[in-house]
Design a protein around this motif. Sequence first.
Motif: not given
Length: 267
Positions: A119-133, A137-145, A164-168
Amino acid sequence: MGRWTNPTGASPEVGKEQALTTIDARSPVPKYFQLREILLDLIENELTVDAPVPSERELAARYGLSRMTARQAVEHLVSEGRLYRVQGKGTFVARPKIDMPLRLTSFTEDMRARGLTPGSRDLGRHEIEATVALGRELSVEAGSPVYVIERLRTADGVPMALERSHIPAHLAPDLLTESLVERSLYDLLASYGLVLDRGEQVIEAGIADSNDAGLLGLAPGSAVLLLQRHCWAGSVAVEYAVSTYRADRYQLRASLDIASAAPGGTK
Ligand code: GLP
């Protein structure tokens, strides 16, 4: 019926039936450790999950030990997660821990393989801009959504982990609007053609803060396992996940190969 089994749920009586084994006073093995073995045998072979174990007073009397020695054995098993205490009620047999999968598997798949309902309880989903760090981790430019998906994962309704999953964002544009309550994130990613085929995971010991402890149903300060996972589909970095798993529900099991002689090492 087992020697210590008591269908009434009351504290089992000690001494009425023959003990499983006895403490050997001449053994070099510490007495508390011998008692731990006796109790482990009971836990594994006689008692069911949530069954009460004899009180420290009863154990001390039965095995001719001091209360302190009996307490030491019980405390050892509590800290190993084999027993749990309930204030004012006693000490009980804990649910056996499950082996943390050391394969690239999804939570859903793993729970189903064990006959448990994920089972899964949704605790939140949002879009952020990638920090440098995060970008690193995701091989994307800083600032990418980047999409962040936070979920409480359950097995048969019992909290097991926070993830907490982060996906480009460009990889799965509609990800934030899809329901993940009954659906696997990895299945959903596969519908975008992102079939994960490689992963790396770091697992560390940690302590649950009060927020995470509350969500996981733990006392603040409880031990947890902290996971960081990177997953790829081919050469594309798809997920960077930071997860907190209950250390009272999971253990790590690894098979050990014989170490081969290091190149240039002494023979
Ligand atoms: C595991 C991993 C997570 C991943 C999850 C996907 O639990 N630790 O990083 O997000 O599986 O699970 P599911 O596909 O069931 O949503």
